[in-house]
Design a protein around this motif. Structure first.
Motif, PDB file in Angstrom:
ATOM      1  N   THR A 124      22.668 -43.764 -17.769  1.00 41.68           N
ATOM      2  CA  THR A 124      22.327 -44.507 -18.990  1.00 41.68           C
ATOM      3  C   THR A 124      22.838 -45.936 -18.903  1.00 41.68           C
ATOM      4  N   LEU A 125      24.012 -46.137 -18.308  1.00 45.28           N
ATOM      5  CA  LEU A 125      24.541 -47.487 -18.146  1.00 45.28           C
ATOM      6  C   LEU A 125      23.644 -48.299 -17.221  1.00 45.28           C
ATOM      7  N   ALA A 126      23.276 -47.730 -16.098  1.00 45.83           N
ATOM      8  CA  ALA A 126      22.414 -48.448 -15.144  1.00 45.83           C
ATOM      9  C   ALA A 126      21.062 -48.777 -15.760  1.00 45.83           C
ATOM     10  N   ASN A 127      20.481 -47.808 -16.462  1.00 47.51           N
ATOM     11  CA  ASN A 127      19.171 -48.036 -17.079  1.00 47.51           C
ATOM     12  C   ASN A 127      19.247 -49.117 -18.164  1.00 47.51           C
ATOM     13  N   ALA A 128      20.313 -49.083 -18.958  1.00 47.04           N
ATOM     14  CA  ALA A 128      20.463 -50.074 -20.022  1.00 47.04           C
ATOM     15  C   ALA A 128      20.683 -51.462 -19.441  1.00 47.04           C
ATOM     16  N   MET A 129      21.490 -51.564 -18.388  1.00 50.39           N
ATOM     17  CA  MET A 129      21.709 -52.872 -17.771  1.00 50.39           C
ATOM     18  C   MET A 129      20.422 -53.424 -17.170  1.00 50.39           C
ATOM     19  N   GLU A 130      19.633 -52.567 -16.548  1.00 46.85           N
ATOM     20  CA  GLU A 130      18.359 -53.003 -15.993  1.00 46.85           C
ATOM     21  C   GLU A 130      17.423 -53.480 -17.103  1.00 46.85           C
ATOM     22  N   ALA A 131      17.442 -52.763 -18.237  1.00 45.88           N
ATOM     23  CA  ALA A 131      16.583 -53.148 -19.356  1.00 45.88           C
ATOM     24  C   ALA A 131      17.001 -54.492 -19.947  1.00 45.88           C
ATOM     25  N   PRO A 138      40.018 -42.567 -16.788  1.00 45.48           N
ATOM     26  CA  PRO A 138      39.742 -43.237 -15.508  1.00 45.48           C
ATOM     27  C   PRO A 138      38.260 -43.326 -15.173  1.00 45.48           C
ATOM     28  N   ASN A 139      37.418 -42.573 -15.879  1.00 48.10           N
ATOM     29  CA  ASN A 139      35.980 -42.590 -15.603  1.00 48.10           C
ATOM     30  C   ASN A 139      35.235 -43.692 -16.352  1.00 48.10           C
ATOM     31  N   LEU A 140      35.963 -44.491 -17.106  1.00 50.41           N
ATOM     32  CA  LEU A 140      35.336 -45.576 -17.863  1.00 50.41           C
ATOM     33  C   LEU A 140      34.651 -46.566 -16.925  1.00 50.41           C
ATOM     34  N   LYS A 141      33.433 -46.975 -17.293  1.00 45.34           N
ATOM     35  CA  LYS A 141      32.707 -48.020 -16.578  1.00 45.34           C
ATOM     36  C   LYS A 141      32.145 -49.001 -17.601  1.00 45.34           C
ATOM     37  N   ILE A 142      32.383 -50.279 -17.372  1.00 40.96           N
ATOM     38  CA  ILE A 142      31.912 -51.304 -18.300  1.00 40.96           C
ATOM     39  C   ILE A 142      30.907 -52.190 -17.572  1.00 40.96           C
ATOM     40  N   LYS A 160      21.860 -69.347 -26.895  1.00 37.16           N
ATOM     41  CA  LYS A 160      21.351 -69.718 -25.571  1.00 37.16           C
ATOM     42  C   LYS A 160      22.062 -68.972 -24.439  1.00 37.16           C
ATOM     43  N   ASP A 161      23.382 -68.896 -24.544  1.00 39.69           N
ATOM     44  CA  ASP A 161      24.196 -68.247 -23.511  1.00 39.69           C
ATOM     45  C   ASP A 161      24.911 -67.065 -24.153  1.00 39.69           C
ATOM     46  N   VAL A 162      24.664 -65.876 -23.631  1.00 40.01           N
ATOM     47  CA  VAL A 162      25.112 -64.652 -24.302  1.00 40.01           C
ATOM     48  C   VAL A 162      25.823 -63.735 -23.314  1.00 40.01           C
ATOM     49  N   PHE A 163      26.938 -63.182 -23.775  1.00 38.83           N
ATOM     50  CA  PHE A 163      27.740 -62.228 -23.013  1.00 38.83           C
ATOM     51  C   PHE A 163      27.417 -60.835 -23.534  1.00 38.83           C
ATOM     52  N   PHE A 164      26.981 -59.935 -22.647  1.00 34.38           N
ATOM     53  CA  PHE A 164      26.633 -58.567 -23.007  1.00 34.38           C
ATOM     54  C   PHE A 164      27.669 -57.621 -22.405  1.00 34.38           C
ATOM     55  N   GLN A 165      28.157 -56.693 -23.223  1.00 31.35           N
ATOM     56  CA  GLN A 165      29.133 -55.700 -22.770  1.00 31.35           C
ATOM     57  C   GLN A 165      28.612 -54.308 -23.111  1.00 31.35           C
ATOM     58  N   LEU A 166      28.458 -53.460 -22.099  1.00 35.48           N
ATOM     59  CA  LEU A 166      27.966 -52.106 -22.273  1.00 35.48           C
ATOM     60  C   LEU A 166      29.035 -51.134 -21.799  1.00 35.48           C
ATOM     61  N   VAL A 167      29.168 -50.014 -22.491  1.00 32.78           N
ATOM     62  CA  VAL A 167      30.248 -49.074 -22.192  1.00 32.78           C
ATOM     63  C   VAL A 167      29.672 -47.732 -21.761  1.00 32.78           C
ATOM     64  N   GLY A 168      30.020 -47.332 -20.538  1.00 26.25           N
ATOM     65  CA  GLY A 168      29.593 -46.040 -20.026  1.00 26.25           C
ATOM     66  C   GLY A 168      30.742 -45.355 -19.303  1.00 26.25           C
ATOM     67  N   PHE A 169      30.401 -44.279 -18.604  1.00 25.98           N
ATOM     68  CA  PHE A 169      31.388 -43.489 -17.878  1.00 25.98           C
ATOM     69  C   PHE A 169      30.738 -42.966 -16.603  1.00 25.98           C
ATOM     70  N   ALA A 203      27.594 -34.921 -30.460  1.00 27.20           N
ATOM     71  CA  ALA A 203      27.540 -34.169 -29.206  1.00 27.20           C
ATOM     72  C   ALA A 203      26.822 -34.933 -28.092  1.00 27.20           C
ATOM     73  N   LEU A 204      26.205 -36.077 -28.416  1.00 27.59           N
ATOM     74  CA  LEU A 204      25.562 -36.871 -27.375  1.00 27.59           C
ATOM     75  C   LEU A 204      26.613 -37.257 -26.330  1.00 27.59           C
ATOM     76  N   PRO A 205      26.269 -37.210 -25.045  1.00 29.45           N
ATOM     77  CA  PRO A 205      27.285 -37.436 -24.017  1.00 29.45           C
ATOM     78  C   PRO A 205      28.114 -38.702 -24.201  1.00 29.45           C
ATOM     79  N   ASN A 206      27.468 -39.848 -24.368  1.00 30.47           N
ATOM     80  CA  ASN A 206      28.242 -41.081 -24.530  1.00 30.47           C
ATOM     81  C   ASN A 206      29.038 -41.077 -25.826  1.00 30.47           C
ATOM     82  N   VAL A 207      28.431 -40.635 -26.909  1.00 31.00           N
ATOM     83  CA  VAL A 207      29.126 -40.653 -28.198  1.00 31.00           C
ATOM     84  C   VAL A 207      30.351 -39.747 -28.155  1.00 31.00           C
ATOM     85  N   ALA A 208      30.203 -38.571 -27.575  1.00 28.08           N
ATOM     86  CA  ALA A 208      31.343 -37.661 -27.464  1.00 28.08           C
ATOM     87  C   ALA A 208      32.471 -38.299 -26.655  1.00 28.08           C
TER      88      ALA A 208
END
Length: 233
Positions: free
Chosen positions: A198-205, A14-18, A183-192, A57-62
């Motif tokens: 890390t999700l917020a920082n990556a989306m901002e980047a 339930p903690n998944l965030k995309i 030209k038109d690209v869909f980006f999907q990032l997976v966090g929790f 052991a990295l948080p996202n990878v785990a």
């Protein structure tokens, strides 16, 4: 076009965030010296701060590995793509230069240690969905010319019955690969929830790259258990 996440996916965790970004009118290019420098710097920082045997052991990878296990996917056989990429870097390998957008997305993925996929919308003609395969889905492997069948019950990211990414975040399709002409690209990032920064920082980047590096426009969305499971774009 719609992007939907099946509610059953959030039952796995339930903690998944995309994070979703839609980049329009992007002016991609060949990789410049500055682009490659950012990628190489990210690789070197990772080598200086992490050992290969600690990648899992990295948080996202785990969390990715745990999610895959609970979805019926063996993460030892089908490594999350970022885990495979990080291990390659930590063993001394340098990622190949492909084009500016791909290389800078890889840099952001390394910097934030997060799964990040980019899909060219010119190859995507039906609504996008994260769901379990229905036995009628097919997949075109990277570099291939013939489709393969996808067994029912596999967690996939798909456009209609054309799978864009198999086994959740394991392997992307030949269809939708990002080229210098994209030209038109869909980006999907997976966090929790517990790796939200890390999700917020990556989306901002990524937004910064779309607007400042590639002179495009950007729309951003977050999909989670308590949000609408569908977005229109």
């Amino acid at each position: 076009m719609r992007y939907t996440v099946d509610k059953a996916v959030f039952n796995i965790n339930p903690n998944l965030k995309i994070g979703i970004l839609i980049g329009r009118d992007i002016e991609n290019s060949e990789t410049t010296a500055a682009d490659e420098s950012r990628l190489r710097f990210a690789e070197q920082r990772m080598r200086e701060s992490l050992q290969a045997d600690l990648v899992r052991a990295l948080p996202n990878v785990a969390l990715y590995r745990d999610f895959m296990t609970n979805a019926g996917i063996n993460p030892n056989k089908y490594l999350p793509s970022v885990e495979a990429m990080f291990k390659r870097i930590l063993k001394g390998g340098a990622l190949p230069v492909i084009n500016a957008l791909v290389d800078l997305c890889n840099a952001v993925s390394i910097e934030q240690m997060i799964s990040l996929g980019a899909h060219d919308l010119k190859d995507i003609h039906k609504d996008l969905e994260v769901r379990f395969s229905n036995g009628e889905d097919i997949f075109l492997p990277f570099g291939a010319t013939e489709y393969e069948n996808v067994d029912a019950g596999e967690l996939v990211f798909t456009s209609g019955n054309i799978v864009q990414t198999r086994k959740w975040i394991w392997r992307q399709s030949e269809l939708g690969k990002t080229t210098v002409d994209s030209k038109d690209v869909f980006f999907q990032l997976v966090g929790f929830d517990n790796t939200e920064a890390t999700l917020a920082n990556a989306m901002e980047a990524i937004e910064g790259l779309i607007v400042d590096r590639f002179n495009g426009t950007c729309a951003k969305y977050i999909v989670h258990q308590n949000s609408s499971s569908a977005i229109e774009f």
